[in-house]
Scaffold this active site. Structure first.
Site, mmCIF file in Angstrom:
data_model
loop_
_atom_site.group_PDB
_atom_site.id
_atom_site.type_symbol
_atom_site.label_atom_id
_atom_site.label_comp_id
_atom_site.label_asym_id
_atom_site.label_seq_id
_atom_site.Cartn_x
_atom_site.Cartn_y
_atom_site.Cartn_z
ATOM 1 N N TRP A 101 -9.703 -17.009 -7.833
ATOM 2 C CA TRP A 101 -9.851 -16.755 -6.397
ATOM 3 C C TRP A 101 -11.180 -17.249 -5.857
ATOM 4 C CZ3 TRP A 101 -5.431 -16.337 -4.348
ATOM 5 C CH2 TRP A 101 -4.388 -15.739 -5.055
ATOM 6 N N ASP A 171 -16.340 -10.914 -2.322
ATOM 7 C CA ASP A 171 -14.925 -10.524 -2.346
ATOM 8 C C ASP A 171 -14.782 -9.393 -3.362
ATOM 9 O OD1 ASP A 171 -12.204 -10.228 -2.775
ATOM 10 O OD2 ASP A 171 -11.808 -12.362 -3.099
ATOM 11 N N LYS A 195 -4.617 -3.412 -3.988
ATOM 12 C CA LYS A 195 -4.908 -3.100 -5.379
ATOM 13 C C LYS A 195 -5.367 -1.657 -5.557
ATOM 14 C CE LYS A 195 -6.162 -7.930 -5.995
ATOM 15 N NZ LYS A 195 -5.049 -8.344 -6.851
#
Length: 364
Positions: A101, A171, A195
């Site tokens: 990511w 992030d 999540k």
């Protein structure tokens, strides 16, 4: 009582008390005669939900007053574009590549300016977090970008990178609310909620107020400007109302356990159960280097793809769901998010021991 243990990396397991409370309120929220999913985002009833959720998050994370909290749509992948659009004012930025990511964010940012990779572990299949204590930050860099927890590879930063005075953007999607953190170390924190906080469909961004302005890249769409959402307190358009409602309940659940300090303690104990077994096993082994291991995502493997496949199949038959690793790394991955109960990890390790005792196969 759950019949399976869901180790998915996201959308992921949610706390049972939260699901039960949401179920109880599904048809009638606080005597309104409506579900939260039916309530107008312009109503005073929803305004109280979003206000209470934001305040609860501020209290839990100790977010300073000079930071704004935004509830956004588009997933974290949209942030990969919004960040350079809003903050790349000198046309340069520095990125730390520690996984899939982070690399996606880097590739997207290259569309908008000159991007430098100041640290990377890609050469070793992202199995560790590189030393970020003395990065070669560009003098005129607009910001430094990182991804704290790497869901696919099972690694996590243990020390905040030294951005040498530059804005640090982080992030935190797969470690959101898993442990305390110092918000003031960052110019921006952001993460998808699917999540650790709520169903998929919402991103929470925490941004220092002085960074939000009209100075964005030319032709940046109105919806992709942080100022648009900050000025309207996340109500410029219809937000994901139900997700925000669930986030509030999850925060309340974390507070009931003792807050983020207690959450980290619980998460460390859960991860230790699995890591200790991996370190002693002759069949399974961990994929992340020990000093970079994540508490949230544990990646592991056996000596062959065939045994991995047999284990994943047998695990599912024994109530262990979504244990297969990401295609980028293979093997297995157990996501031990906040809502994963201790008994879920114990059940997994117990089955791994049984599978190993049977010689790396499982026949009913």
């Amino acid at each position: 009582m759950r019949k399976v243990y869901n180790f998915s990396a996201g959308p992921a397991v949610l706390p049972e008390p939260v699901l039960q409370e949401a179920a109880d309120e599904m048809l009638d929220y606080k005597g309104s005669g409506m579900s939260v999913m039916e309530i107008s985002h312009r109503s005073s009833l929803f305004q109280s939900i979003i206000d209470e959720t934001e305040q609860a998050l501020r209290t839990l994370m100790k977010i300073p007053d000079d930071y704004v909290v935004l509830f956004l749509q588009g997933g974290t992948s949209l942030q990969f574009s919004m960040i350079p659009m809003n903050f790349m004012r000198n046309g340069k930025a520095d990125y730390i590549l520690t996984g899939y990511w982070a690399k996606k964010a880097y590739q997207e940012a290259k569309r908008y300016g000159e991007i430098h990779v100041v640290a990377s572990s890609e050469g070793d299949n992202f199995s560790y977090i590189p030393d970020c204590s003395d990065l070669e930050i560009s003098q005129d860099s607009d910001y430094v970008y990182m991804c704290e927890n790497n869901t696919i590879y099972g690694t996590k930063f243990k020390v905040c990178p030294n951005s040498k005075g530059k804005i640090l953007i982080n992030d935190i999607s797969s470690c959101f609310l898993s442990e305390p953190m110092n918000v003031s170390e960052y110019g921006m924190l952001f993460g998808g909620v699917q999540k650790n906080l709520a169903p998929a469909g919402l991103v929470i961004a925490i941004i220092r107020k002085d960074l939000i302005s009209e100075k964005v890249l030319p032709n940046t769409p109105t919806m992709l400007q942080y100022k648009t959402h900050a000025d309207k307190k996340s109500l410029y358009n219809t937000p994901p109302t139900y997700n925000i409602y669930i986030v509030g309940k999850v925060i309340k659940w974390i507070q009931s356990l003792g807050g983020l300090e207690k959450m980290k303690e619980i998460n460390e104990k859960k991860a230790a159960i699995l890591y200790d077994y991996l370190d002693s096993s002759s069949l399974f082994y961990g994929l992340a280097e020990k000093d970079s291991r994540s508490l949230m995502n544990v990646t592991f493997c056996t000596k062959s793809d065939a045994i991995n496949a047999d284990f994943v199949k047998a695990a599912e038959q024994n109530g262990i769901i979504s244990i297969k690793g990401h295609r980028a790394i293979g093997g297995m991955r157990a996501s031990l998010y906040n809502a994963m109960p201790m008994e879920g990890v114990q059940h997994l390790v117990g089955f791994m021991q049984e599978f190993e005792n049977r010689g790396g196969h499982y026949d009913e």
